[in-house]
Design an enzyme around this catalytic site. Structure first.
Site, mmCIF file in Angstrom:
data_model
loop_
_atom_site.group_PDB
_atom_site.id
_atom_site.type_symbol
_atom_site.label_atom_id
_atom_site.label_comp_id
_atom_site.label_asym_id
_atom_site.label_seq_id
_atom_site.Cartn_x
_atom_site.Cartn_y
_atom_site.Cartn_z
ATOM 1 N N HIS A 81 -4.571 6.997 1.493
ATOM 2 C CA HIS A 81 -4.388 5.582 1.832
ATOM 3 C C HIS A 81 -5.052 4.705 0.783
ATOM 4 O O HIS A 81 -5.776 5.179 -0.096
ATOM 5 C CB HIS A 81 -5.014 5.275 3.198
ATOM 6 C CG HIS A 81 -4.243 5.796 4.362
ATOM 7 N ND1 HIS A 81 -3.484 5.000 5.177
ATOM 8 C CD2 HIS A 81 -4.120 7.070 4.839
ATOM 9 C CE1 HIS A 81 -2.931 5.748 6.118
ATOM 10 N NE2 HIS A 81 -3.305 7.015 5.938
ATOM 11 N N GLU B 229 -9.491 6.599 1.248
ATOM 12 C CA GLU B 229 -9.153 5.190 0.974
ATOM 13 C C GLU B 229 -9.495 4.968 -0.495
ATOM 14 O O GLU B 229 -10.661 4.788 -0.860
ATOM 15 C CB GLU B 229 -9.955 4.248 1.867
ATOM 16 C CG GLU B 229 -9.624 4.343 3.346
ATOM 17 C CD GLU B 229 -8.373 3.566 3.743
ATOM 18 O OE1 GLU B 229 -7.661 3.079 2.835
ATOM 19 O OE2 GLU B 229 -8.114 3.444 4.961
ATOM 20 N N GLU C 273 0.809 -1.209 0.000
ATOM 21 C CA GLU C 273 0.000 0.000 0.000
ATOM 22 C C GLU C 273 0.844 1.261 0.000
ATOM 23 O O GLU C 273 0.522 2.247 -0.680
ATOM 24 C CB GLU C 273 -0.935 0.000 1.217
ATOM 25 C CG GLU C 273 -1.775 1.260 1.334
ATOM 26 C CD GLU C 273 -2.430 1.424 2.690
ATOM 27 O OE1 GLU C 273 -2.971 2.508 2.964
ATOM 28 O OE2 GLU C 273 -2.394 0.461 3.502
#
Length: 462
Positions: free
Chosen positions: A78, A145, A24
């Protein structure tokens, strides 16, 4: 001038979510740096990054930086994990700075309205949570996200440079709208002769924006200039304006060295713009026919950075690329895209020697099989030739592509024009190939710089 802190989540010893070798932290940083560049180039704003490289940074250090600099907005980027798919955003589930919810609405809507329809990204909604960076920031804070690293479909998008460019730009433009950032104006040249360098001219603005992203990754600043010629709107990508013609020619040479063969100069005299000349037959992407810029070793070395067991096929792409006048180095990037760096994780198996998925249409129909790796490369180049040219197969070469006669000859002269032809629906097929090719160029340049340094060290020792 407003101050924005952009936080690329995780980093260093903290990889964030991981899946099949992907981390990530890498996607977070890539998007964050793109957002920084887009905002800095286009808006009057001060950008502070919590990190610009793969370093370990505590949550407290991130919010402390934002608070110490009295930032106006904190944006944390993120990607998700643990099941699911799609995009969501978060604000703190406690007391909020008054502008926070309005900022979330504007930015969230801009992102999902951009990538939702184009990439079929689902909207998971605007949410609240007790995350440290949201709770401990003194200013309005938003955590994004983007997608799910452990979802194969989402992961494929995160590896797609067109998606990264689009989501980054939508984030940047959402932030600019939410915070009402003033746009930058391009400086006006003084009267006198001026030589503008054009690094591409497109009928589709999105293609021009993709060229700007590519140039930015090469350290070249550029912007779009719209012009109308004979009633047709073109989006020119300007990569410099010079008072000296030599400097403009040097910039064109630099552009050509990174693969932009269609760069040209527009001369303006005094304060009167020139009569516009017809645009060159350019480029919805790079042309398929043309010169090769990378050599066989550079191709094979690049693919081994991802798959050390990849076969050495570069020499075949050079050989048949030269024979057919096809850009074999970009065809090699197509093979990387089709075979997942020659790991063959899709329909086609390694023993088929089918590096471009020729004839593969779905489960139970894995496509053609070729007798050797060389024949497989030859078939791929020949299939590209069928799309890019209406000429006969070069003298001395047999027809090895079983689908050669099924192609509408000359219907795909650029890589992006293969969208919907080679890959169906394949709306970003050509862009994905060019993205891999651009990374191969970057790797080759880095290797040459290292070799140059070694030679300089040797010379110093003599």
């Amino acid at each position: 001038m407003k101050t924005i802190v952009i936080d690329a989540g995780h980093g260093g010893s903290d990889p964030g979510a991981t899946y099949q070798g992907s981390q990530e932290k890498t996607f977070n940083l890539s998007i964050a740096l793109n957002v920084q560049r887009i905002l800095s180039q286009n808006y009057e704003v001060e950008i502070i990054m919590t990190r610009t490289s793969d370093v370990t940074l505590s949550l407290g250090a991130r919010t402390q930086l934002a608070n110490q600099r009295n930032a106006d907005f904190f944006l944390s980027i993120h990607n998700n994990a643990a099941g699911g798919s799609g995009f969501e955003s978060y604000i703190y589930n406690g007391p909020l700075v008054p502008t926070t919810q309005a900022y979330q609405n504007t930015i969230h809507d801009r992102i999902i309205n951009t990538v939702g329809p184009k990439y079929n990204v689902s909207n998971r909604g605007k949410k609240e949570a007790n995350f440290h960076v949201l709770r401990e920031s003194d200013m309005s804070a938003l955590l994004l996200e983007i997608l799910f690293v452990d979802n194969p479909g989402d992961l494929a998008l995160l590896k797609n440079s067109s998606f990264i460019n689009d989501v980054s730009r939508s984030i940047a433009e959402g932030v600019a709208d939410a915070l009402n950032l003033p746009g930058k104006t391009q400086p006006q040249p003084a009267p006198g002769d001026l030589y503008r360098v054009i690094a591409g001219s497109f009928r589709n603005r999105e293609n021009a924006e993709n060229r700007i992203e590519f140039l930015a990754n090469q350290g070249i600043a550029s912007f779009v200039v719209q012009t109308t010629i004979s009633g047709t709107v073109y989006y020119r990508v300007q990569a410099g304006a010079y008072e000296q013609e030599k400097n403009a020619k040097d910039q064109v040479a630099r552009l050509k060295s990174i693969g932009i063969t269609g760069a040209f100069i527009v001369r303006e005299t005094g304060t009167t713009p020139p009569t516009p000349a017809p645009e060159p037959p350019q480029e919805e992407g790079y042309s398929i026919l043309g010169d090769q810029y990378l050599n066989a070793c550079q191709l094979d070395d690049f693919v081994k950075t991802v798959n050390p067991d990849a076969p050495d096929l570069g020499r075949f792409y050079m050989k048949y690329g030269n024979a057919y006048g096809i850009r074999g180095d970009i065809a090699y990037a197509q093979a990387i895209h089709e075979t997942d760096y020659f790991r063959f994780t899709g329909l086609v198996d390694a023993d088929q020697n089918n590096y471009a998925g020729i004839g593969a249409t779905g489960p139970g129909n894995p496509g053609a099989t070729f007798s050797s790796p060389e024949e497989g490369v030859h078939a791929q180049i020949q299939h590209l030739y069928a799309y890019a040219s209406t000429e006969a197969i070069p003298t001395g070469y047999a027809k090895v592509d079983p689908r050669f006669d099924l192609v509408s000859r000359g219907s795909g002269k650029t890589w992006i024009q293969l969208n919907g032809k080679w890959a169906v629906p394949g709306t970003t097929y050509g862009q994905s190939i060019l993205s891999i090719y651009e990374r191969n160029i970057d790797h080759a340049i880095e290797e040459m710089d290292q070799q140059k340094q070694v030679l300089q060290d040797v010379l110093e020792e003599l």
